[in-house]
Design a protein around this motif. Structure first.
Motif, PDB file in Angstrom:
ATOM      1  N   GLY A   1     -14.401  -2.121  -9.982  1.00  0.00           N
ATOM      2  CA  GLY A   1     -14.407  -0.680 -10.187  1.00  0.00           C
ATOM      3  C   GLY A   1     -13.927   0.121  -9.007  1.00  0.00           C
ATOM      4  O   GLY A   1     -13.754   1.342  -9.114  1.00  0.00           O
ATOM      5  N   ARG A   2     -13.686  -0.485  -7.887  1.00  0.00           N
ATOM      6  CA  ARG A   2     -13.289   0.241  -6.679  1.00  0.00           C
ATOM      7  C   ARG A   2     -11.801   0.553  -6.713  1.00  0.00           C
ATOM      8  O   ARG A   2     -10.985  -0.297  -7.076  1.00  0.00           O
ATOM      9  N   ALA A   3     -11.413   1.775  -6.336  1.00  0.00           N
ATOM     10  CA  ALA A   3     -10.010   2.161  -6.264  1.00  0.00           C
ATOM     11  C   ALA A   3      -9.407   1.638  -4.967  1.00  0.00           C
ATOM     12  O   ALA A   3     -10.006   1.767  -3.886  1.00  0.00           O
ATOM     13  N   VAL A   4      -8.251   1.038  -5.040  1.00  0.00           N
ATOM     14  CA  VAL A   4      -7.604   0.447  -3.873  1.00  0.00           C
ATOM     15  C   VAL A   4      -6.121   0.769  -3.906  1.00  0.00           C
ATOM     16  O   VAL A   4      -5.560   1.174  -4.929  1.00  0.00           O
ATOM     17  N   LYS A   5      -5.493   0.561  -2.758  1.00  0.00           N
ATOM     18  CA  LYS A   5      -4.042   0.668  -2.655  1.00  0.00           C
ATOM     19  C   LYS A   5      -3.483  -0.752  -2.711  1.00  0.00           C
ATOM     20  O   LYS A   5      -3.755  -1.577  -1.829  1.00  0.00           O
ATOM     21  N   ALA A   6      -2.743  -1.089  -3.761  1.00  0.00           N
ATOM     22  CA  ALA A   6      -2.248  -2.453  -3.977  1.00  0.00           C
ATOM     23  C   ALA A   6      -0.842  -2.606  -3.418  1.00  0.00           C
ATOM     24  O   ALA A   6       0.065  -1.848  -3.807  1.00  0.00           O
ATOM     25  N   VAL A   7      -0.673  -3.591  -2.529  1.00  0.00           N
ATOM     26  CA  VAL A   7       0.639  -3.922  -1.993  1.00  0.00           C
ATOM     27  C   VAL A   7       1.025  -5.292  -2.551  1.00  0.00           C
ATOM     28  O   VAL A   7       0.318  -6.284  -2.330  1.00  0.00           O
TER      29      VAL A   7
ATOM     30  N   ILE B   1     -10.096  -2.293  -9.027  1.00  0.00           N
ATOM     31  CA  ILE B   1     -10.410  -3.718  -9.021  1.00  0.00           C
ATOM     32  C   ILE B   1     -11.113  -4.102 -10.320  1.00  0.00           C
ATOM     33  O   ILE B   1     -12.055  -3.421 -10.754  1.00  0.00           O
ATOM     34  N   VAL B   2     -10.661  -5.203 -10.915  1.00  0.00           N
ATOM     35  CA  VAL B   2     -11.272  -5.723 -12.139  1.00  0.00           C
ATOM     36  C   VAL B   2     -11.684  -7.181 -11.900  1.00  0.00           C
ATOM     37  O   VAL B   2     -10.894  -7.981 -11.383  1.00  0.00           O
ATOM     38  N   TYR B   3     -12.906  -7.508 -12.255  1.00  0.00           N
ATOM     39  CA  TYR B   3     -13.434  -8.876 -12.162  1.00  0.00           C
ATOM     40  C   TYR B   3     -13.004  -9.649 -13.404  1.00  0.00           C
ATOM     41  O   TYR B   3     -13.242  -9.197 -14.526  1.00  0.00           O
ATOM     42  N   LYS B   4     -12.357 -10.805 -13.225  1.00  0.00           N
ATOM     43  CA  LYS B   4     -11.922 -11.600 -14.373  1.00  0.00           C
ATOM     44  C   LYS B   4     -12.382 -13.052 -14.219  1.00  0.00           C
ATOM     45  O   LYS B   4     -11.943 -13.749 -13.310  1.00  0.00           O
ATOM     46  N   PRO B   5     -13.280 -13.512 -15.116  1.00  0.00           N
ATOM     47  CA  PRO B   5     -13.642 -14.938 -15.099  1.00  0.00           C
ATOM     48  C   PRO B   5     -12.465 -15.776 -15.582  1.00  0.00           C
ATOM     49  O   PRO B   5     -11.729 -15.367 -16.487  1.00  0.00           O
ATOM     50  N   VAL B   6     -12.289 -16.938 -14.990  1.00  0.00           N
ATOM     51  CA  VAL B   6     -11.157 -17.796 -15.346  1.00  0.00           C
ATOM     52  C   VAL B   6     -11.653 -19.223 -15.567  1.00  0.00           C
ATOM     53  O   VAL B   6     -12.655 -19.661 -15.001  1.00  0.00           O
ATOM     54  N   LYS B   7     -10.908 -19.927 -16.408  1.00  0.00           N
ATOM     55  CA  LYS B   7     -11.123 -21.361 -16.588  1.00  0.00           C
ATOM     56  C   LYS B   7     -10.033 -22.083 -15.802  1.00  0.00           C
ATOM     57  O   LYS B   7      -8.848 -21.872 -16.045  1.00  0.00           O
TER      58      LYS B   7
ATOM     59  N   LYS C   1     -11.551  16.513   2.793  1.00  0.00           N
ATOM     60  CA  LYS C   1     -10.607  15.839   1.918  1.00  0.00           C
ATOM     61  C   LYS C   1     -11.034  14.384   1.698  1.00  0.00           C
ATOM     62  O   LYS C   1     -11.550  13.741   2.613  1.00  0.00           O
ATOM     63  N   SER C   2     -10.824  13.804   0.456  1.00  0.00           N
ATOM     64  CA  SER C   2     -11.214  12.416   0.145  1.00  0.00           C
ATOM     65  C   SER C   2     -10.407  11.443   1.002  1.00  0.00           C
ATOM     66  O   SER C   2      -9.200  11.638   1.194  1.00  0.00           O
ATOM     67  N   PRO C   3     -11.050  10.314   1.521  1.00  0.00           N
ATOM     68  CA  PRO C   3     -10.374   9.353   2.397  1.00  0.00           C
ATOM     69  C   PRO C   3      -9.342   8.537   1.615  1.00  0.00           C
ATOM     70  O   PRO C   3      -9.424   8.390   0.397  1.00  0.00           O
ATOM     71  N   GLU C   4      -8.376   7.938   2.348  1.00  0.00           N
ATOM     72  CA  GLU C   4      -7.372   7.061   1.747  1.00  0.00           C
ATOM     73  C   GLU C   4      -8.049   5.780   1.243  1.00  0.00           C
ATOM     74  O   GLU C   4      -8.929   5.228   1.914  1.00  0.00           O
ATOM     75  N   PRO C   5      -7.647   5.257   0.045  1.00  0.00           N
ATOM     76  CA  PRO C   5      -8.250   4.000  -0.451  1.00  0.00           C
ATOM     77  C   PRO C   5      -7.846   2.809   0.431  1.00  0.00           C
ATOM     78  O   PRO C   5      -6.778   2.796   1.044  1.00  0.00           O
ATOM     79  N   ASP C   6      -8.724   1.814   0.468  1.00  0.00           N
ATOM     80  CA  ASP C   6      -8.446   0.605   1.254  1.00  0.00           C
ATOM     81  C   ASP C   6      -7.281  -0.168   0.627  1.00  0.00           C
ATOM     82  O   ASP C   6      -7.048  -0.129  -0.587  1.00  0.00           O
ATOM     83  N   THR C   7      -6.591  -0.918   1.489  1.00  0.00           N
ATOM     84  CA  THR C   7      -5.413  -1.675   1.047  1.00  0.00           C
ATOM     85  C   THR C   7      -5.779  -3.119   0.715  1.00  0.00           C
ATOM     86  O   THR C   7      -6.518  -3.763   1.470  1.00  0.00           O
TER      87      THR C   7
END
Length: 382
Positions: free
Chosen positions: A369-375, A331-337, A33-39
């Motif tokens: 691009g990594r799937a995560v568990k967002a709290v 996860i999405v990479y966003k450049p910021v000013k 079974k696939s592992p749980e995504p990191d938090t």
């Protein structure tokens, strides 16, 4: 053993082995079974109205400092103030022995009166000479002599009056008064000492209800302030300009407000910086010339901004960035000013919106691009 017997003997064993193999394969599929995504912990940017201030180190100077000196020679007769007190412009500070100067005034006044008498006599002699000349009793030469004598007495009277005015002025100078209002220093000369005109320093006065704070800005700051129109607000004549706040470097909570009223006309040769000066209200006389202090310059009025904790903003070869978690949990990479730092938060000018979920904890688990568990937590949570 016959073939029929062998088939009858091994058939059940083969079926049992096949069932075991099938069951084993089923258990393997369940173990894979696939592992749980990191938090990771995410927070939405803070929305706030923020005034933008820049911090500098400054040194306090007096607006005006005057060395009090005598304008006439003489012996100091009286000191009329207490050291360290506040004096007003025109207050009597010192008195030099006036007797010699009063005598000179009396002599000069008597000289004026004497010449005025001679002038009156010369005028009468000229009038008589005019009548006698008409009667041809005296010559034209004698008439001219009487006229010349009158003019000479007028000139002598003007000179005598000038000497009287000078004597009266010197007498006035024996009373030494405060040229400005301010805090007076210690007395440099005691009563009875000989004072030399324009040489002996009697005391000093510093204007301390307003002090001046000098600070320097870099070339980068200068360009930014010009773009913001900050330097254009400085009015040296009207003593108005951008707002500043001064606090003592010792950590005192007292704050003193003021305005930038001057900037230099060139960059420093050795520092490559531009000197600015602020006039600071010094209520209570707490700020003393020579003190070091922290100065805050207001460069922008309050406006709505997005704030993100400085420690969650990354830096790479391109610039600054944050990680956010999108609606799909990736996860999405966003450049910021980014803008100014205000406390532990950095103003984010562009690159994210108020609804974005910014990764604030668990950054080691964040990769594009990594799937995560967002709290979700608050941005100001520790």
């Amino acid at each position: 053993m016959s073939i029929e017997f062998k088939a009858a003997f091994f058939a059940p064993l083969f079926c049992a082995f096949l069932c075991a193999l099938i069951c084993g394969c089923g258990d393997g599929r369940q173990a894979q079974k696939s592992p749980e995504p990191d938090t990771v912990y995410v927070a939405r940017p803070l929305e706030s109205s923020v005034e933008i201030w820049d911090d500098f180190t400054t040194r306090i100077n007096a607006v005006k400092t005057v060395e009090v000196r005598a304008r006439v020679n003489g012996y100091l007769e009286k000191i009329n103030f207490a050291e360290g007190e506040y004096v007003k412009e025109g207050d009597l500070l010192f008195v030099i022995d006036q007797r010699p100067y009063k005598a000179r005034v009396s002599a000069a006044r008597a000289n004026v009166e004497e010449i005025e008498a001679r002038l009156a006599l010369a005028g009468k002699n000229l009038e008589r000479a005019k009548g006698m000349y008409k009667s041809k009793v005296i010559s034209k030469e004698i008439l001219d002599t009487r006229d010349s004598d009158l003019l000479a007495q007028k000139a002598a009277l003007s000179n005598a009056k000038a000497q009287l005015a000078d004597a009266e002025l010197n007498l006035e100078f024996t009373s030494i008064r405060a040229p400005i209002s301010g805090r007076i220093g210690e007395t440099r000369v005691d009563e009875g000492n000989l004072i030399t005109a324009d040489s002996t320093v009697l005391t000093t006065i510093e204007k301390d209800d307003v002090v001046q704070a000098y600070f320097e800005i870099s070339e980068r700051d200068l360009i930014l302030y010009n773009e913001l129109g900050l330097l254009g607000k400085i009015d040296p004549k009207g003593l108005s300009g951008p707002e500043v706040e001064v606090r003592l470097s010792s950590g005192s909570r007292a704050a003193f407000g003021g305005k930038v009223t001057f900037f230099d006309n060139r960059m420093g040769n050795s520092t490559s910086s531009l000197t600015l000066r602020a006039d600071i209200k010094n209520d209570g006389g707490v700020l003393k010339p020579g003190m070091f202090a922290k100065l805050r310059l207001k460069i922008d009025d309050a406006r709505g901004v997005l704030l993100v904790r400085e420690d969650v903003i990354g830096t790479d070869l391109v610039g600054r960035y944050v990680y956010v978690v999108d609606g799909g949990g990736k996860i999405v990479y966003k450049p910021v000013k980014v803008g100014r730092l205000t406390g532990p938060y950095r103003i984010v000018e562009s690159g994210i919106s108020k609804g974005d979920r910014v990764v604030v904890k668990g950054l080691h688990n964040a990769a594009p691009g990594r799937a995560v568990k967002a709290v979700e937590i608050k941005m100001d949570s520790e």
